[in-house]
Scaffold this active site. Structure first.
Site, mmCIF file in Angstrom:
data_model
loop_
_atom_site.group_PDB
_atom_site.id
_atom_site.type_symbol
_atom_site.label_atom_id
_atom_site.label_comp_id
_atom_site.label_asym_id
_atom_site.label_seq_id
_atom_site.Cartn_x
_atom_site.Cartn_y
_atom_site.Cartn_z
ATOM 1 N N ARG A 192 20.764 29.151 1.934
ATOM 2 C CA ARG A 192 20.485 30.697 1.575
ATOM 3 C C ARG A 192 20.608 30.783 -0.058
ATOM 4 O O ARG A 192 19.927 30.184 -0.560
ATOM 5 C CB ARG A 192 21.332 31.518 2.344
ATOM 6 C CG ARG A 192 20.956 32.924 2.307
ATOM 7 C CD ARG A 192 21.686 33.785 3.096
ATOM 8 N NE ARG A 192 23.227 33.937 2.637
ATOM 9 C CZ ARG A 192 24.143 34.831 3.361
ATOM 10 N NH1 ARG A 192 23.631 35.471 4.437
ATOM 11 N NH2 ARG A 192 25.210 34.557 2.956
ATOM 12 N N HIS A 252 29.414 29.168 1.271
ATOM 13 C CA HIS A 252 29.822 30.079 2.414
ATOM 14 C C HIS A 252 29.247 29.240 3.602
ATOM 15 O O HIS A 252 28.317 28.393 3.535
ATOM 16 C CB HIS A 252 28.576 31.051 2.072
ATOM 17 C CG HIS A 252 28.667 32.287 3.363
ATOM 18 N ND1 HIS A 252 29.943 32.680 3.654
ATOM 19 C CD2 HIS A 252 27.886 33.195 4.022
ATOM 20 C CE1 HIS A 252 29.540 33.629 4.364
ATOM 21 N NE2 HIS A 252 28.613 33.724 4.768
ATOM 22 N N ARG A 257 37.814 35.112 2.231
ATOM 23 C CA ARG A 257 37.000 36.227 2.067
ATOM 24 C C ARG A 257 36.645 37.037 3.279
ATOM 25 O O ARG A 257 35.331 36.988 3.786
ATOM 26 C CB ARG A 257 35.518 36.000 1.370
ATOM 27 C CG ARG A 257 35.569 35.178 0.207
ATOM 28 C CD ARG A 257 34.011 35.028 -0.397
ATOM 29 N NE ARG A 257 33.194 34.292 0.405
ATOM 30 C CZ ARG A 257 32.950 33.086 0.446
ATOM 31 N NH1 ARG A 257 33.272 32.265 -0.426
ATOM 32 N NH2 ARG A 257 32.100 32.631 1.541
ATOM 33 N N CYS A 302 17.493 57.458 24.226
ATOM 34 C CA CYS A 302 16.515 58.342 23.417
ATOM 35 C C CYS A 302 16.969 58.180 21.934
ATOM 36 O O CYS A 302 18.165 57.754 21.384
ATOM 37 C CB CYS A 302 16.438 59.847 23.738
ATOM 38 S SG CYS A 302 16.390 60.117 25.547
ATOM 39 N N MET A 303 15.988 58.935 21.103
ATOM 40 C CA MET A 303 16.568 58.830 19.691
ATOM 41 C C MET A 303 17.962 59.408 19.524
ATOM 42 O O MET A 303 18.679 59.133 18.723
ATOM 43 C CB MET A 303 15.366 59.457 19.056
ATOM 44 C CG MET A 303 15.443 59.414 17.588
ATOM 45 S SD MET A 303 14.145 60.051 16.399
ATOM 46 C CE MET A 303 12.637 59.035 16.990
ATOM 47 N N ASP A 304 17.941 60.516 19.965
ATOM 48 C CA ASP A 304 19.137 61.504 19.537
ATOM 49 C C ASP A 304 19.919 61.678 20.743
ATOM 50 O O ASP A 304 21.007 62.470 20.810
ATOM 51 C CB ASP A 304 18.461 62.699 18.873
ATOM 52 C CG ASP A 304 17.380 62.809 18.105
ATOM 53 O OD1 ASP A 304 17.825 62.227 17.038
ATOM 54 O OD2 ASP A 304 16.435 63.309 18.156
ATOM 55 N N LYS A 361 30.818 44.944 1.783
ATOM 56 C CA LYS A 361 29.268 45.375 1.722
ATOM 57 C C LYS A 361 28.788 45.906 2.887
ATOM 58 O O LYS A 361 29.396 46.131 4.016
ATOM 59 C CB LYS A 361 28.665 43.758 1.690
ATOM 60 C CG LYS A 361 28.986 43.082 2.802
ATOM 61 C CD LYS A 361 28.507 41.665 2.764
ATOM 62 C CE LYS A 361 28.511 40.846 4.310
ATOM 63 N NZ LYS A 361 28.527 39.469 4.028
ATOM 64 N N TYR A 395 12.931 58.974 29.449
ATOM 65 C CA TYR A 395 11.550 58.421 29.017
ATOM 66 C C TYR A 395 11.357 57.160 29.967
ATOM 67 O O TYR A 395 12.104 56.285 30.276
ATOM 68 C CB TYR A 395 11.460 57.902 27.652
ATOM 69 C CG TYR A 395 11.383 58.890 26.640
ATOM 70 C CD1 TYR A 395 10.507 59.957 26.724
ATOM 71 C CD2 TYR A 395 12.703 59.203 25.585
ATOM 72 C CE1 TYR A 395 10.559 60.776 25.639
ATOM 73 C CE2 TYR A 395 12.343 60.058 24.730
ATOM 74 C CZ TYR A 395 11.398 60.986 24.621
ATOM 75 O OH TYR A 395 11.512 61.907 23.793
HETATM 76 C C1 LIG Z 1 29.836 38.792 4.553
HETATM 77 C C2 LIG Z 1 30.180 37.906 4.076
HETATM 78 C C3 LIG Z 1 31.430 37.339 4.350
HETATM 79 C C4 LIG Z 1 32.522 37.808 5.321
HETATM 80 O O1 LIG Z 1 32.016 37.516 6.445
HETATM 81 P P1 LIG Z 1 32.515 37.819 7.801
HETATM 82 O O2 LIG Z 1 31.981 36.866 8.870
HETATM 83 O O3 LIG Z 1 32.452 39.391 8.123
HETATM 84 O O4 LIG Z 1 34.209 37.607 7.549
HETATM 85 C C5 LIG Z 1 32.115 36.498 3.424
HETATM 86 N N1 LIG Z 1 31.547 35.710 2.314
HETATM 87 C C6 LIG Z 1 30.109 35.957 2.016
HETATM 88 C C7 LIG Z 1 29.558 35.247 1.059
HETATM 89 C C8 LIG Z 1 29.566 36.938 2.856
HETATM 90 O O5 LIG Z 1 28.285 37.396 2.764
#
Ligand SMILES: *Cc1c(COP(=O)(O)O)cnc(C)c1O
Length: 389
Positions: free
Chosen positions: A152, A181, A237, A327-329, A54, A280
Site C-alpha cells: 500500500r 504496517h 499504534r 429500511c433506510m431510517d 482516524k 420492503y
Molecule cells: C489504522 C491503522 C492502525 C491501527 O489499526 P488497528 O488494527 O485498528 O489497531 C495502525 N497503523 C496504521 C498505519 C493504520 O492505518
C-alpha cells in the site's frame, strides 16, 4: 453520572451512540500496564502509545476521543489525513499528531499551519514537503514509512538505495521515526506477519547504512501488539483495541471494555396475523401471530441492510431478531411474547440485562469486520459522551 460533553442541547432522536470515555481511558491504561509489565520483565524500555483516532475515531467522535486519550497519557495521536489533524488541533489537542496518509497530491499547508507530523511514503510526498518547508524556512519532522510487503503506502524495503537518497538530500526534512504496517497481524495461521517483521529489521539496517538513523521506530497495530512484543519498538499504534475490541479472531486476557454502545427505542408495536409480511420486499412472513416492534434506525444510521432477517437487538432483556429488510431510517424486530411498548429501549451494540451484542458478533453476522461497522455509524446518530462511571 452521565456528563454530556457536546451537542446534546437539541437532542431529539431516539437512536444514540453512547461513548464511554472512562472505558476508553481505562483501555489505554490497560494497554499501558501490559506494555510496562512485559517490557520490565524483558529488561527493556516500554514503548509509547500512538492512539489511532482516524475516521472520526472509528466512529466514536474524534475530538472527544482524542481529548480523553491525551489526558490518559497517549504519546501521540494518529489520523488519516491533514484535515482530520487540523480538526484536532483546532479543538485544542496538543500532543504530536501523526498523519498516516499520502501527501503527494494533497495540499500540505495544514502540516505547517497546524503542526502535524506527516508521513513520507513516496518520493513525491517528500519533494512536496521539502519544497514547502524550504519556502517557509523551517525544518519539518517526519516519519518515514517502509513498505515491507503490504504494498500500500511506503518506500519498498528492497528499493531503498534507489529511492531514499533523493529524500536524504532534502535539508528541510528531518526523519524522526521509521515505521511499517502489517497486513496479516490478525491471521495467526499465516507467517507473512513474521516475514514483514524481518523485512522491517533489514530495512532499518539498510537505512543505517544509508546514514539515516531515526531516533524512533514503530510497527504494531492492535493485533501485532497483542501477538508479538518484538513488534513494539519505541511506539505501538493501537486503534481497535483502544475502543475495547480485540481484533477477530484473536483472543486476549487484556482488560479492555467496549467503548461504544448503540441504542434506540421502539416507536411502534403492532400485531401480525399468520401469513402477513413485514417491510420492503415482504422478506419476512409471520407463521404464527406475531408482535412487531418498529425502531427508528436503519441503514442510513449504519445498521447494515444485510442485518435484515439475520441480525439481533436486545429488547426487554432478551435477544430479538431483526425481521424483514432493514429500511433506510427504520427496522422491525420480532418482539412476540414480550411485554413491550413504544418507548422501550432497543440495544444493537452493547448490553441489556445479562444479554450482550458486540461489534464482532454483528460484523460476523454480515460478513464484515468490526472496523468497518464502527466507522460506518451514521453521522446523524448523536454521540453521547460519558466520562465517569
Ligand atoms: C489504522 C491503522 C492502525 C491501527 O489499526 P488497528 O488494527 O485498528 O489497531 C495502525 N497503523 C496504521 C498505519 C493504520 O492505518
Amino acid at each position: 453520572m452521565a456528563a454530556q460533553l457536546s451537542g446534546s442541547a437539541h437532542a431529539s432522536r431516539p437512536t444514540e451512540a453512547l461513548v464511554d470515555l472512562a472505558a476508553l481511558a481505562g483501555n489505554l491504561r490497560a494497554i499501558r500496564r501490559m506494555l510496562d509489565t512485559e517490557s520490565a520483565a524483558a529488561g527493556r524500555t516500554a514503548p509509547g502509545i500512538v492512539a489511532v483516532v482516524k475516521a472520526n475515531a472509528y466512529g466514536h467522535g474524534a475530538v472527544e476521543t482524542a481529548r480523553a486519550l491525551e489526558a490518559a497519557g497517549a504519546t501521540m495521536v494518529a489520523v488519516a489525513d491533514v484535515p482530520e489533524g487540523v480538526t484536532l488541533r483546532e479543538a485544542g489537542i496538543t500532543v504530536p499528531i501523526l498523519v498516516f496518509g499520502a501527501l503527494s497530491v494533497s495540499n500540505p499547508e495544514g502540516v505547517f499551519t497546524h503542526d502535524l507530523t506527516p508521513t513520507l511514503s513516496t518520493p513525491g510526498a517528500a519533494a512536496v514537503l521539502e519544497r514547502e518547508a524550504r519556502a517557509r524556512g523551517v525544518e519539518l519532522g517526519c516519519h518515514l514509512k517502509i513498505d515491507t510487503g503490504m504494498h500500500r503506502l511506503g518506500f519498498r524495503d528492497d528499493h531503498l538505495q534507489a529511492t531514499l537518497p533523493e529524500v536524504l538530500r532534502s535539508p528541510h526534512l528531518r526523519v524522526d521515526a521509521v515505521y511499517t504496517h502489517f497486513a496479516t497481524a490478525d491471521d495467526p495461521k499465516r507467517d507473512d506477519f513474521e516475514h514483514q517483521r524481518e523485512r522491517f529489521e533489514i530495512a532499518r539496517e539498510r537505512l543505517a547504512a544509508l546514514g539515516v538513523l531515526p531516533r524512533l521506530a514503530h510497527a504494531a497495530n492492535s493485533a501485532a501488539l497483542l501477538r508479538d512484543a518484538r513488534t513494539w519498538y519505541d511506539f505501538v499504534r493501537p486503534g481497535l483495541l483502544l475502543y475495547g475490541i480485540v481484533p477477530p479472531p484473536l483472543a486476549s486476557t487484556l482488560d479492555v471494555r467496549p467503548v461504544l454502545s448503540l441504542r434506540s427505542r421502539l416507536v411502534a408495536v403492532k400485531g401480525l396475523r399468520p401469513g402477513e409480511h413485514v417491510g420492503y420486499g415482504f422478506r419476512f412472513t409471520a407463521e404464527r401471530p406475531c408482535r412487531i416492534g418498529v425502531v427508528p434506525a436503519g441503514y442510513a444510521d449504519g445498521l447494515d441492510w444485510r442485518l435484515g432477517n439475520r441480525g439481533f437487538a436486545l429488547v426487554g432483556g432478551r435477544r430479538v431478531p431483526i425481521v424483514g429488510s432493514v429500511c433506510m431510517d427504520m427496522l422491525m424486530l420480532d418482539v412476540t411474547g414480550l411485554d413491550v411498548a413504544p418507548g422501550d429501549e432497543a440495544v444493537f451494540i452493547g448490553s441489556q440485562g445479562s444479554e450482550h451484542i458486540d461489534v464482532r458478533e454483528m460484523a460476523a453476522t454480515i460478513g464484515s469486520i468490526p472496523w468497518e461497522l464502527l466507522c460506518r455509524l451514521g453521522s446523524r446518530i448523536e454521540r453521547i459522551f460519558r466520562d465517569q462511571q
